[in-house]
Design a protein around this motif. Structure first.
Motif, short mmCIF file in Angstrom:
data_model
loop_
_atom_site.label_atom_id
_atom_site.label_comp_id
_atom_site.label_asym_id
_atom_site.label_seq_id
_atom_site.Cartn_x
_atom_site.Cartn_y
_atom_site.Cartn_z
N ALA A 208 -4.06 -1.49 6.73
CA ALA A 208 -5.24 -1.23 5.88
C ALA A 208 -6.47 -1.87 6.53
O ALA A 208 -6.98 -1.37 7.52
CB ALA A 208 -4.99 -1.77 4.47
N SER A 209 -6.94 -2.94 5.98
CA SER A 209 -8.15 -3.58 6.50
C SER A 209 -7.85 -4.96 7.07
O SER A 209 -8.65 -5.89 6.92
CB SER A 209 -9.19 -3.70 5.36
OG SER A 209 -8.63 -4.42 4.27
N GLY B 222 6.43 0.49 0.76
CA GLY B 222 5.11 1.01 0.41
C GLY B 222 4.02 -0.03 0.41
O GLY B 222 2.82 0.31 0.38
N SER B 223 4.37 -1.30 0.45
CA SER B 223 3.36 -2.36 0.41
C SER B 223 3.74 -3.48 1.38
O SER B 223 4.87 -3.95 1.38
CB SER B 223 3.25 -2.92 -1.01
OG SER B 223 2.31 -3.98 -1.05
N THR C 280 -3.77 -7.05 2.24
CA THR C 280 -2.82 -6.21 1.52
C THR C 280 -3.16 -4.74 1.70
O THR C 280 -4.23 -4.40 2.21
CB THR C 280 -2.80 -6.54 0.03
OG1 THR C 280 -4.13 -6.35 -0.50
CG2 THR C 280 -2.39 -7.99 -0.21
N GLY C 281 -2.24 -3.89 1.26
CA GLY C 281 -2.50 -2.45 1.31
C GLY C 281 -1.83 -1.73 2.45
O GLY C 281 -1.91 -0.51 2.54
N SER C 282 -1.18 -2.43 3.34
CA SER C 282 -0.50 -1.78 4.47
C SER C 282 0.89 -1.29 4.04
O SER C 282 1.39 -1.64 2.97
CB SER C 282 -0.35 -2.76 5.64
OG SER C 282 -1.62 -3.22 6.06
N GLN D 299 9.98 -1.15 -1.97
CA GLN D 299 10.89 -0.40 -1.11
C GLN D 299 11.10 1.00 -1.66
O GLN D 299 11.45 1.19 -2.83
CB GLN D 299 12.23 -1.14 -1.01
CG GLN D 299 13.19 -0.52 -0.02
CD GLN D 299 14.51 -1.27 0.02
OE1 GLN D 299 15.49 -0.82 -0.55
NE2 GLN D 299 14.52 -2.43 0.66
N THR D 300 10.88 2.01 -0.83
CA THR D 300 11.01 3.40 -1.27
C THR D 300 12.30 4.05 -0.79
O THR D 300 12.77 5.03 -1.39
CB THR D 300 9.83 4.23 -0.75
OG1 THR D 300 9.79 4.16 0.68
CG2 THR D 300 8.52 3.69 -1.30
N GLU D 301 12.88 3.54 0.29
CA GLU D 301 14.08 4.18 0.85
C GLU D 301 14.73 3.20 1.83
O GLU D 301 14.05 2.42 2.49
CB GLU D 301 13.68 5.46 1.59
CG GLU D 301 14.80 6.44 1.79
CD GLU D 301 14.25 7.78 2.29
OE1 GLU D 301 14.80 8.82 1.90
OE2 GLU D 301 13.27 7.76 3.05
N THR D 302 16.05 3.27 1.92
CA THR D 302 16.78 2.47 2.92
C THR D 302 17.50 3.40 3.87
O THR D 302 18.07 4.41 3.46
CB THR D 302 17.79 1.52 2.26
OG1 THR D 302 18.78 2.29 1.58
CG2 THR D 302 17.11 0.58 1.28
N CYS D 303 17.47 3.04 5.13
CA CYS D 303 18.12 3.88 6.15
C CYS D 303 19.62 3.91 5.96
O CYS D 303 20.28 4.92 6.21
CB CYS D 303 17.78 3.37 7.54
SG CYS D 303 16.03 3.09 7.82
#
Length: 388
Positions: A159-160, A127-128, A141-143, A247-251
C-alpha cells in the motif's frame, strides 16, 4: 576465488576479494587478497565458512567467524606479519544455529526456477499485511500477499509503505530454502527485482515465521537471518516486523482437496480391475500351475514337442546302411556349448551281421584296390563311430 564479498572493513572498503587459504571437510578459511587500512594498520581479513550443497544450482553456508566489534562484521583481521590458521579464524561456537544459514545461488538459476523451493510456513493468501520497523514504532497497513498462485513464490501488494520497510520495489519473492529451528520456521527468499541497491532493497532476505490465532507473525532481515537474535516477533536493525491476517485461502487445502478426489477416482476405477486380475490369476494357477513353474504349461511355446520327448536326442533313420544319425538338442544361445556342433554318428549293428566279403574279387586275382591302398586296409567292411 570470491570477488566483491560484502564486508565493511572501513568507511572506504565495502567489499573484499578472497582466496581459499585452507580447507578441512566442509570448512574453508578465506583470506583477503589485499590489505586494508584499519585504525592506522594494514591488515588482512580472514573469513571462516562452512559450505553445504543443496543442488547443482544452490548452496548454503554458515559463517564460522564471530563478529568483530570494531567493524561490526564477521571478519578476523590481522597484520601481514601474523600467521593465521583455521583454528584462529573459525572462532564461532559450534554447532551453528540452523537459522543462521546464508544462500548461494548460481547466476540465472532463480529466473529459470532451478533454485526455487516450497515457501514452507507461508502457504496461504492473506488479505491484510501490517508492516513495522524493527522497533515497532512505525507501521504501515493495507498491504496483501498471495502465496497460493505458485507455492514457491510470495507476491506482495504494498500500500503506502515506506521504501525502507519493504526491501523490494516489485514485491515478488522466490523461496530458496526453509528450515525449522526451535519454535520458528526460517525461510530464505530471493528478491526478483531487476536491480537492488543493498540499502533499501536487497537481493536476499530471511524470514522468521510463527502462527497464532489464524494469523502469521514474522520478521524479515536483509541478506540472511541474524542468528538466534531474530525471532518471529523481534529482529535487529535494519529488520522489519510483519503480521499477516485476514486469511482467505490456504494452499494445503487446495492441494489436499484435489489429492483426495484423485485418490477416490483411482480407487473406484482401478480397484475392481486389480481385484478381478488377482482372481483370474489365481484360477489360472490352479488349472495350469503358476507361470513358468516346473508344472506349468504357460511357458510352452507353440509347436514345442519337448514334453513328448523322452530323450535329449532326436533320431531319424538315414539312408546309410547300418548307421543311425543322432542330433543332440541345441542348447540356448547364451550358454556356451563345450562340444563341437554337428551330428553324432554311432554304429547301429543290424542283426544278423552282414556277411564279410573279401576285398578281392573272384576274378583271377584282379585287385579292386591298388597296392598302395591295400597296405593300409583292414580286410573287412564295418561301420565306424565318428564325430564332426
Amino acid at each position: 576465488m570470491i570477488d566483491d564479498y560484502p564486508i565493511f572493513m572501513s568507511y572506504s572498503v565495502s567489499s573484499l576479494d578472497f582466496v581459499c587459504e585452507e580447507n578441512q571437510g566442509y570448512k574453508y578459511l578465506l583470506k583477503s587478497t589485499t590489505t586494508t587500512l584499519v585504525f592506522g594498520s594494514y591488515i588482512y581479513g580472514y573469513l571462516c565458512i562452512e559450505l553445504r550443497r543443496v543442488s547443482p544450482y544452490k548452496y548454503y553456508y554458515y559463517l564460522g567467524t564471530t563478529v568483530e566489534q570494531t567493524v561490526n562484521e564477521h571478519i578476523y583481521g590481522r597484520v601481514a606479519a601474523v600467521t593465521v590458521t583455521m583454528t584462529d579464524a573459525c572462532n564461532r561456537a559450534e554447532p551453528y544455529e540452523d537459522s543462521s544459514f546464508i544462500m548461494l545461488v548460481k547466476d540465472g538459476a532463480p529466473y529459470s526456477t532451478l533454485g526455487e523451493a516450497s515457501c514452507t510456513g507461508l502457504l496461504a493468501n492473506y488479505g491484510s499485511v501490517t508492516v513495522k520497523d524493527y522497533t515497532g514504532a512505525t507501521s504501515c497497513t493495507g498491504s496483501s500477499v498471495v502465496g497460493c498462485s505458485d507455492r514457491t513464490r510470495q507476491q506482495f501488494t504494498y500500500a503506502s509503505c515506506a521504501t525502507s520497510m519493504v526491501f523490494s520495489s516489485g514485491g515478488l519473492f522466490m523461496c530458496m530454502r526453509a528450515t525449522t529451528y526451535g519454535d520458528y520456521i526460517y525461510l530464505s527468499l530471493w528478491n526478483n527485482d531487476t536491480t537492488v541497491d543493498d540499502s533499501s532493497t536487497f537481493r536476499f532476505t530471511c524470514m522468521a515465521i510463527s502462527y497464532g490465532g489464524g494469523n502469521a507473525f514474522l520478521t524479515v532481515h536483509p541478506r540472511y537471518c541474524k542468528d538466534a537474535s531474530q525471532t518471529a516477533t523481534s529482529v535487529p536493525t535494519p529488520g522489519i516486523i510483519m503480521e499477516f491476517s485476514s486469511q482467505t485461502e490456504t494452499c494445503e487445502q487446495i492441494v489436499d482437496g484435489a489429492t483426495y478426489v484423485m485418490y477416490i477416482v483411482i480407487i473406484l476405477i482401478f480397484g475392481p480391475l486389480i481385484i478381478f486380475g488377482i482372481l483370474v490369476l489365481g484360477y489360472c494357477c490352479k488349472k495350469k500351475g503358476c507361470p513358468c513353474s516346473k508344472t506349468s504349461t504357460w511357458c510352452k511355446k507353440k509347436g514345442d514337442n519337448s514334453s513328448r520327448v523322452t530323450s535329449s536326442y532326436s533320431e531319424r533313420q538315414d539312408s546309410v546302411t547300418n548307421t543311425v544319425f543322432k542330433m543332440k538338442s541345441l542348447p540356448p544361445l547364451w550358454i556356451k556349448h563345450k562340444r563341437p556342433f554337428g551330428p553324432i554318428v554311432e554304429a547301429n549293428m543290424i542283426k544278423p551281421l552282414p556277411k564279410v566279403e573279401s576285398l578281392y574279387s573272384n576274378t583271377k586275382g584282379a585287385r579292386l584296390m591298388s597296392s598302395k591302398s591295400r597296405k593300409g586296409s583292414l580286410g573287412s567292411l564295418f561301420s565306424f563311430n565318428y564325430k564332426t
